[in-house]
Motif scaffolding. Sequence first.
Motif, PDB file in Angstrom:
ATOM      1  N   ARG A 211      14.947  -8.701   0.834  1.00 19.93           N
ATOM      2  CA  ARG A 211      15.891  -8.549   1.946  1.00 19.93           C
ATOM      3  C   ARG A 211      15.826  -7.157   2.550  1.00 19.93           C
ATOM      4  N   ASN A 212      15.414  -6.196   1.735  1.00 13.33           N
ATOM      5  CA  ASN A 212      15.440  -4.801   2.182  1.00 13.33           C
ATOM      6  C   ASN A 212      14.053  -4.242   2.485  1.00 13.33           C
ATOM      7  N   GLY A 213      13.128  -5.114   2.844  1.00 12.17           N
ATOM      8  CA  GLY A 213      11.856  -4.681   3.407  1.00 12.17           C
ATOM      9  C   GLY A 213      10.738  -4.381   2.439  1.00 12.17           C
ATOM     10  N   VAL A 214      10.950  -4.615   1.147  1.00  5.30           N
ATOM     11  CA  VAL A 214       9.869  -4.401   0.175  1.00  5.30           C
ATOM     12  C   VAL A 214       8.909  -5.584   0.243  1.00  5.30           C
ATOM     13  N   LYS A 215       7.633  -5.310   0.409  1.00  2.01           N
ATOM     14  CA  LYS A 215       6.626  -6.373   0.425  1.00  2.01           C
ATOM     15  C   LYS A 215       6.245  -6.716  -1.008  1.00  2.01           C
ATOM     16  N   ILE A 216       6.253  -7.992  -1.325  1.00  6.18           N
ATOM     17  CA  ILE A 216       5.909  -8.432  -2.675  1.00  6.18           C
ATOM     18  C   ILE A 216       4.737  -9.398  -2.588  1.00  6.18           C
ATOM     19  N   TYR A 217       3.630  -9.015  -3.197  1.00  7.46           N
ATOM     20  CA  TYR A 217       2.442  -9.867  -3.247  1.00  7.46           C
ATOM     21  C   TYR A 217       2.253 -10.362  -4.684  1.00  7.46           C
ATOM     22  N   ALA A 218       2.756 -11.560  -4.942  1.00  2.00           N
ATOM     23  CA  ALA A 218       2.586 -12.180  -6.256  1.00  2.00           C
ATOM     24  C   ALA A 218       1.267 -12.938  -6.289  1.00  2.00           C
ATOM     25  N   ASN A 219       0.829 -13.281  -7.491  1.00  2.00           N
ATOM     26  CA  ASN A 219      -0.441 -14.005  -7.687  1.00  2.00           C
ATOM     27  C   ASN A 219      -1.604 -13.289  -7.002  1.00  2.00           C
ATOM     28  N   GLU A 220      -1.584 -11.952  -7.080  1.00  2.00           N
ATOM     29  CA  GLU A 220      -2.617 -11.149  -6.434  1.00  2.00           C
ATOM     30  C   GLU A 220      -3.119 -10.103  -7.439  1.00  2.00           C
ATOM     31  N   ARG A 221      -4.393 -10.085  -7.686  1.00  2.80           N
ATOM     32  CA  ARG A 221      -4.965  -9.266  -8.735  1.00  2.80           C
ATOM     33  C   ARG A 221      -5.620  -8.002  -8.165  1.00  2.80           C
ATOM     34  N   VAL A 222      -5.349  -6.856  -8.795  1.00  4.51           N
ATOM     35  CA  VAL A 222      -6.000  -5.599  -8.403  1.00  4.51           C
ATOM     36  C   VAL A 222      -7.446  -5.633  -8.894  1.00  4.51           C
ATOM     37  N   GLU A 223      -8.370  -5.539  -7.949  1.00  3.52           N
ATOM     38  CA  GLU A 223      -9.797  -5.600  -8.285  1.00  3.52           C
ATOM     39  C   GLU A 223     -10.421  -4.202  -8.389  1.00  3.52           C
ATOM     40  N   ASP A 224      -9.934  -3.305  -7.539  1.00  3.81           N
ATOM     41  CA  ASP A 224     -10.513  -1.958  -7.528  1.00  3.81           C
ATOM     42  C   ASP A 224      -9.531  -0.982  -6.898  1.00  3.81           C
ATOM     43  N   ILE A 225      -9.794   0.287  -7.105  1.00  2.00           N
ATOM     44  CA  ILE A 225      -8.964   1.345  -6.533  1.00  2.00           C
ATOM     45  C   ILE A 225      -9.888   2.405  -5.948  1.00  2.00           C
ATOM     46  N   LYS A 226      -9.700   2.709  -4.674  1.00  2.00           N
ATOM     47  CA  LYS A 226     -10.544   3.703  -4.012  1.00  2.00           C
ATOM     48  C   LYS A 226      -9.905   5.084  -4.131  1.00  2.00           C
ATOM     49  N   ILE A 227     -10.711   6.034  -4.594  1.00  2.00           N
ATOM     50  CA  ILE A 227     -10.231   7.407  -4.772  1.00  2.00           C
ATOM     51  C   ILE A 227     -11.010   8.345  -3.858  1.00  2.00           C
ATOM     52  N   THR A 228     -10.281   9.155  -3.091  1.00  2.00           N
ATOM     53  CA  THR A 228     -10.880  10.141  -2.199  1.00  2.00           C
ATOM     54  C   THR A 228     -10.242  11.495  -2.459  1.00  2.00           C
ATOM     55  N   ASN A 229     -11.078  12.485  -2.837  1.00  2.00           N
ATOM     56  CA  ASN A 229     -10.581  13.839  -3.107  1.00  2.00           C
ATOM     57  C   ASN A 229      -9.431  13.844  -4.125  1.00  2.00           C
ATOM     58  N   ASN A 230      -9.653  13.131  -5.229  1.00  2.40           N
ATOM     59  CA  ASN A 230      -8.678  13.065  -6.315  1.00  2.40           C
ATOM     60  C   ASN A 230      -7.370  12.407  -5.903  1.00  2.40           C
ATOM     61  N   ILE A 232      -5.678   8.535  -4.627  1.00  2.00           N
ATOM     62  CA  ILE A 232      -5.876   7.103  -4.380  1.00  2.00           C
ATOM     63  C   ILE A 232      -5.587   6.855  -2.902  1.00  2.00           C
ATOM     64  N   SER A 233      -6.561   6.336  -2.196  1.00  3.07           N
ATOM     65  CA  SER A 233      -6.376   6.068  -0.766  1.00  3.07           C
ATOM     66  C   SER A 233      -6.177   4.588  -0.478  1.00  3.07           C
ATOM     67  N   LYS A 234      -6.626   3.751  -1.397  1.00  5.80           N
ATOM     68  CA  LYS A 234      -6.567   2.313  -1.122  1.00  5.80           C
ATOM     69  C   LYS A 234      -6.574   1.538  -2.434  1.00  5.80           C
ATOM     70  N   VAL A 235      -5.757   0.484  -2.480  1.00  6.03           N
ATOM     71  CA  VAL A 235      -5.785  -0.454  -3.599  1.00  6.03           C
ATOM     72  C   VAL A 235      -6.400  -1.750  -3.081  1.00  6.03           C
ATOM     73  N   ILE A 236      -7.433  -2.200  -3.763  1.00  7.27           N
ATOM     74  CA  ILE A 236      -8.188  -3.379  -3.325  1.00  7.27           C
ATOM     75  C   ILE A 236      -7.858  -4.548  -4.254  1.00  7.27           C
ATOM     76  N   THR A 237      -7.310  -5.612  -3.693  1.00  6.89           N
ATOM     77  CA  THR A 237      -6.978  -6.798  -4.484  1.00  6.89           C
ATOM     78  C   THR A 237      -7.989  -7.903  -4.205  1.00  6.89           C
ATOM     79  N   ASP A 238      -7.798  -9.051  -4.825  1.00 12.11           N
ATOM     80  CA  ASP A 238      -8.679 -10.186  -4.578  1.00 12.11           C
ATOM     81  C   ASP A 238      -8.406 -10.841  -3.229  1.00 12.11           C
ATOM     82  N   LYS A 239      -7.383 -10.303  -2.494  1.00 11.04           N
ATOM     83  CA  LYS A 239      -7.038 -10.905  -1.211  1.00 11.04           C
ATOM     84  C   LYS A 239      -7.030  -9.922  -0.043  1.00 11.04           C
TER      85      LYS A 239
END
Length: 415
Positions: A211-230, A232-239
């Motif tokens: 109700r208060n604007g939090v996005k919830i992505y259930a049934n979604e798996r973290v596949e990778d995490i992109k790191i730039t200059n120490n 985290i710039s991006k979280v990559i899921t299966d979707k």
Amino acid sequence: MNKNVIVIGGGIIGLCSAYYLQKEGHQVTIIDKSSMNSGASYVNAGYITPSHFISLAAPGTLSKGIKWMFNPKSPLYIKPRLDADFLKWAWAFKKSATASKVEKAIKPLLEINLLSRALYDDLKASKDFNFHLERKGLLMCYKTDKVGEEEWEVGKRAIAEGLKVEHLSASEVSKLEPRANLNIKGAVYYHSDAHMTPCNFMEEMIAFLKRNGVKIYANERVEDIKITNNNISKVITDKQDISCDEVVLAAGSWSPKISQKLGLRILLQAGKGYSINVKRDTKITIPTILCEAKVAVTPMNGFTRFAGTMEMSGINHTISSSRIDAITEASASYYNQLNITSEEKANAKCGLRPCTPDGLPYIGKSSKCKNLTVATGHAMIGWSLGPATGALVSELISGKKPRLSLSQFHPDRAF
């Protein structure tokens, strides 16, 4: 400055982190690989436990685990396995299980439990929620003089730390629980503790966050995490790929697998616990731990929950009938005329509790990534510490001084 924050993990720690972050004005996204309606946050005993200030890594715990290794009904089971991460964890646990380290952990564990209890009260008092919360304390019931003496030693220490604790005879317990028909020698009664119905709170919190604007992505798996200059710039899921300013790692027993993507090795093992719901009048009104059997009994909203065992056997959700039998047999031994039926046993659930080697959770910023905050490893007190952990995470990310010292909870600490 408002930030885009990704919370990896939708259990009690992840939801509470999201709650306090959105209260600070941050844009929050929760990612969870499950459907977010099962697991340890749903099947736990629902305790809020200032009484639990002795860490899991107490002297003698590991030797008990070895002693009980071949007993399928033991309260603690450690499955031996040639796994590098498990062996490192076991060695760190052994080094941590000293009287001096347990003593050093008492103050931080008590402080964070008391903070969380106050925050639960604040949540209940707000107009945002209507979850079940009662303050009836906790009975530590025992059958033998030896265990009674051990429990009272902890109780006396709790009194010294400012908690209200009583040592009760069997007849005094029966006055508190006149209909429960307990078969015990006595109990140590902590007035400090409270209890809840976990699924009730989780459902209300998820609804509030949506109700208060939090996005919830259930049934979604973290596949990778992109790191730039120490960072985290991006979280990559299966979707999808999701950009972020900050990341909270609150994935419970799955945290080590995700942390490895960041070059961060978190020592953590899953401790499986079981619970049985009895949806009829058990005549039990006060939360109770059956000390010798390590079974927790909680009168919840519409049912009584019997929960127990710590099974260190890796990440799996296999239900052991022997461990379910152990819980039911123990319950029948402590409560005269209590009979948990075959149907109730068949509906038993399990959850995986993330256990650190020293019994203290990981809460804090990691040096591996400047914008990573770790919040995991709460073992059997994850439910109790949910709001406090969430508030501390929010303070860290918001650039505020945390209201408690986090030095002993640091995720990069050595063992």
